[in-house]
Design a protein around this motif. Structure first.
Motif, PDB file in Angstrom:
ATOM      1  N   ALA A  11       0.834  -1.204   0.000  1.00 49.77           N
ATOM      2  CA  ALA A  11       0.000   0.000   0.000  1.00 49.77           C
ATOM      3  C   ALA A  11       0.869   1.255   0.000  1.00 49.77           C
ATOM      4  O   ALA A  11       0.555   2.230  -0.702  1.00 49.77           O
ATOM      5  CB  ALA A  11      -0.938   0.004   1.202  1.00 49.77           C
ATOM      6  N   GLU A  36     -10.735   0.511  -8.837  1.00 46.19           N
ATOM      7  CA  GLU A  36      -9.941  -0.377  -7.975  1.00 46.19           C
ATOM      8  C   GLU A  36      -9.408  -1.585  -8.740  1.00 46.19           C
ATOM      9  O   GLU A  36      -8.226  -1.910  -8.654  1.00 46.19           O
ATOM     10  CB  GLU A  36     -10.831  -0.831  -6.821  1.00 46.19           C
ATOM     11  CG  GLU A  36     -10.194  -1.800  -5.871  1.00 46.19           C
ATOM     12  CD  GLU A  36     -11.184  -2.248  -4.824  1.00 46.19           C
ATOM     13  OE1 GLU A  36     -11.597  -3.423  -4.862  1.00 46.19           O
ATOM     14  OE2 GLU A  36     -11.545  -1.434  -3.963  1.00 46.19           O
ATOM     15  N   ARG A  51      -7.267  -0.967  -1.972  1.00 45.81           N
ATOM     16  CA  ARG A  51      -8.228  -0.392  -1.016  1.00 45.81           C
ATOM     17  C   ARG A  51      -7.518   0.231   0.169  1.00 45.81           C
ATOM     18  O   ARG A  51      -7.875   1.315   0.628  1.00 45.81           O
ATOM     19  CB  ARG A  51      -9.207  -1.468  -0.526  1.00 45.81           C
ATOM     20  CG  ARG A  51     -10.342  -1.736  -1.471  1.00 45.81           C
ATOM     21  CD  ARG A  51     -11.426  -2.579  -0.825  1.00 45.81           C
ATOM     22  NE  ARG A  51     -10.969  -3.904  -0.468  1.00 45.81           N
ATOM     23  CZ  ARG A  51     -10.999  -4.957  -1.273  1.00 45.81           C
ATOM     24  NH1 ARG A  51     -11.465  -4.843  -2.499  1.00 45.81           N
ATOM     25  NH2 ARG A  51     -10.572  -6.121  -0.859  1.00 45.81           N
ATOM     26  N   GLU A  52      -6.485  -0.449   0.679  1.00 47.32           N
ATOM     27  CA  GLU A  52      -5.721   0.076   1.809  1.00 47.32           C
ATOM     28  C   GLU A  52      -5.037   1.398   1.442  1.00 47.32           C
ATOM     29  O   GLU A  52      -5.050   2.356   2.213  1.00 47.32           O
ATOM     30  CB  GLU A  52      -4.671  -0.956   2.247  1.00 47.32           C
ATOM     31  CG  GLU A  52      -3.885  -0.558   3.462  1.00 47.32           C
ATOM     32  CD  GLU A  52      -2.849  -1.605   3.868  1.00 47.32           C
ATOM     33  OE1 GLU A  52      -1.953  -1.257   4.644  1.00 47.32           O
ATOM     34  OE2 GLU A  52      -2.933  -2.769   3.402  1.00 47.32           O
ATOM     35  N   VAL A  54      -5.943   3.531  -0.977  1.00 50.58           N
ATOM     36  CA  VAL A  54      -6.968   4.567  -1.183  1.00 50.58           C
ATOM     37  C   VAL A  54      -7.493   5.053   0.163  1.00 50.58           C
ATOM     38  O   VAL A  54      -7.705   6.252   0.356  1.00 50.58           O
ATOM     39  CB  VAL A  54      -8.106   4.043  -2.097  1.00 50.58           C
ATOM     40  CG1 VAL A  54      -9.290   4.991  -2.090  1.00 50.58           C
ATOM     41  CG2 VAL A  54      -7.588   3.827  -3.507  1.00 50.58           C
ATOM     42  N   ARG A  55      -7.694   4.140   1.094  1.00 51.73           N
ATOM     43  CA  ARG A  55      -8.154   4.519   2.434  1.00 51.73           C
ATOM     44  C   ARG A  55      -7.146   5.466   3.086  1.00 51.73           C
ATOM     45  O   ARG A  55      -7.513   6.484   3.662  1.00 51.73           O
ATOM     46  CB  ARG A  55      -8.355   3.281   3.300  1.00 51.73           C
ATOM     47  CG  ARG A  55      -9.103   3.537   4.584  1.00 51.73           C
ATOM     48  CD  ARG A  55      -9.415   2.269   5.377  1.00 51.73           C
ATOM     49  NE  ARG A  55     -10.006   1.208   4.567  1.00 51.73           N
ATOM     50  CZ  ARG A  55      -9.422   0.031   4.323  1.00 51.73           C
ATOM     51  NH1 ARG A  55      -8.251  -0.255   4.819  1.00 51.73           N
ATOM     52  NH2 ARG A  55     -10.014  -0.871   3.580  1.00 51.73           N
ATOM     53  N   ALA A  56      -5.864   5.149   2.971  1.00 54.06           N
ATOM     54  CA  ALA A  56      -4.817   6.000   3.554  1.00 54.06           C
ATOM     55  C   ALA A  56      -4.780   7.363   2.869  1.00 54.06           C
ATOM     56  O   ALA A  56      -4.672   8.400   3.532  1.00 54.06           O
ATOM     57  CB  ALA A  56      -3.457   5.310   3.450  1.00 54.06           C
ATOM     58  N   SER A  58      -7.210   8.836   1.458  1.00 49.53           N
ATOM     59  CA  SER A  58      -8.411   9.539   1.900  1.00 49.53           C
ATOM     60  C   SER A  58      -8.207  10.148   3.287  1.00 49.53           C
ATOM     61  O   SER A  58      -8.566  11.304   3.523  1.00 49.53           O
ATOM     62  CB  SER A  58      -9.598   8.574   1.914  1.00 49.53           C
ATOM     63  OG  SER A  58     -10.753   9.220   2.380  1.00 49.53           O
ATOM     64  N   LEU A  59      -7.603   9.385   4.180  1.00 52.02           N
ATOM     65  CA  LEU A  59      -7.334   9.895   5.531  1.00 52.02           C
ATOM     66  C   LEU A  59      -6.339  11.052   5.514  1.00 52.02           C
ATOM     67  O   LEU A  59      -6.408  11.943   6.349  1.00 52.02           O
ATOM     68  CB  LEU A  59      -6.810   8.772   6.430  1.00 52.02           C
ATOM     69  CG  LEU A  59      -7.838   7.715   6.818  1.00 52.02           C
ATOM     70  CD1 LEU A  59      -7.156   6.546   7.532  1.00 52.02           C
ATOM     71  CD2 LEU A  59      -8.926   8.314   7.687  1.00 52.02           C
ATOM     72  N   VAL A  65     -13.427   9.753  -1.881  1.00 51.89           N
ATOM     73  CA  VAL A  65     -14.087   8.573  -2.411  1.00 51.89           C
ATOM     74  C   VAL A  65     -15.583   8.880  -2.471  1.00 51.89           C
ATOM     75  O   VAL A  65     -16.193   9.193  -1.455  1.00 51.89           O
ATOM     76  CB  VAL A  65     -13.819   7.335  -1.533  1.00 51.89           C
ATOM     77  CG1 VAL A  65     -14.535   6.122  -2.090  1.00 51.89           C
ATOM     78  CG2 VAL A  65     -12.327   7.078  -1.413  1.00 51.89           C
ATOM     79  N   THR A  71     -13.069   7.535  -7.232  1.00 50.14           N
ATOM     80  CA  THR A  71     -12.130   8.186  -6.321  1.00 50.14           C
ATOM     81  C   THR A  71     -11.469   9.334  -7.070  1.00 50.14           C
ATOM     82  O   THR A  71     -10.934   9.141  -8.164  1.00 50.14           O
ATOM     83  CB  THR A  71     -11.064   7.182  -5.840  1.00 50.14           C
ATOM     84  OG1 THR A  71     -11.732   6.083  -5.205  1.00 50.14           O
ATOM     85  CG2 THR A  71     -10.098   7.820  -4.862  1.00 50.14           C
TER      86      THR A  71
END
Length: 82
Positions: A11, A36, A51-52, A54-56, A58-59, A65, A71
């Motif tokens: 990631a 994705e 996904r991991e 993209v989540r990071a 985003s944070l 998203v 995204t």
């Protein structure tokens, strides 16, 4: 002096590649990232790793998203790399 070697996750590598594309100007604020599944295929990684990442992102506030839409790079993402 030598520094300890740090292990990097898949990631983190994905995040670095996306950040690099922003720095180069290949990706611009407001651009939509590939789906994705497409990112996973292009990078030869699992969808879970994508996904991991993209989540990071985003944070970190670098992407938004939008369910059902995709995204997108945030409009102010360019200022992060200056």
């Amino acid at each position: 002096m030598l520094r300890p070697v740090q292990k990097r996750t898949v990631a983190e590598e994905i995040i670095d590649q996306i950040k690099g594309l922003v720095r180069e100007g290949t990706l611009k604020p407001g651009d939509r990232l590939p789906a994705e599944r497409e990112l996973a295929e292009q990078l030869s990684v699992s969808r879970a790793s994508v996904r991991e990442a993209v989540r990071a992102l985003s944070l970190m506030g670098l992407v938004a998203v939008r369910p059902g839409e995709g995204t997108f790079l945030n409009e102010d993402v360019g200022t992060v790399f200056r």
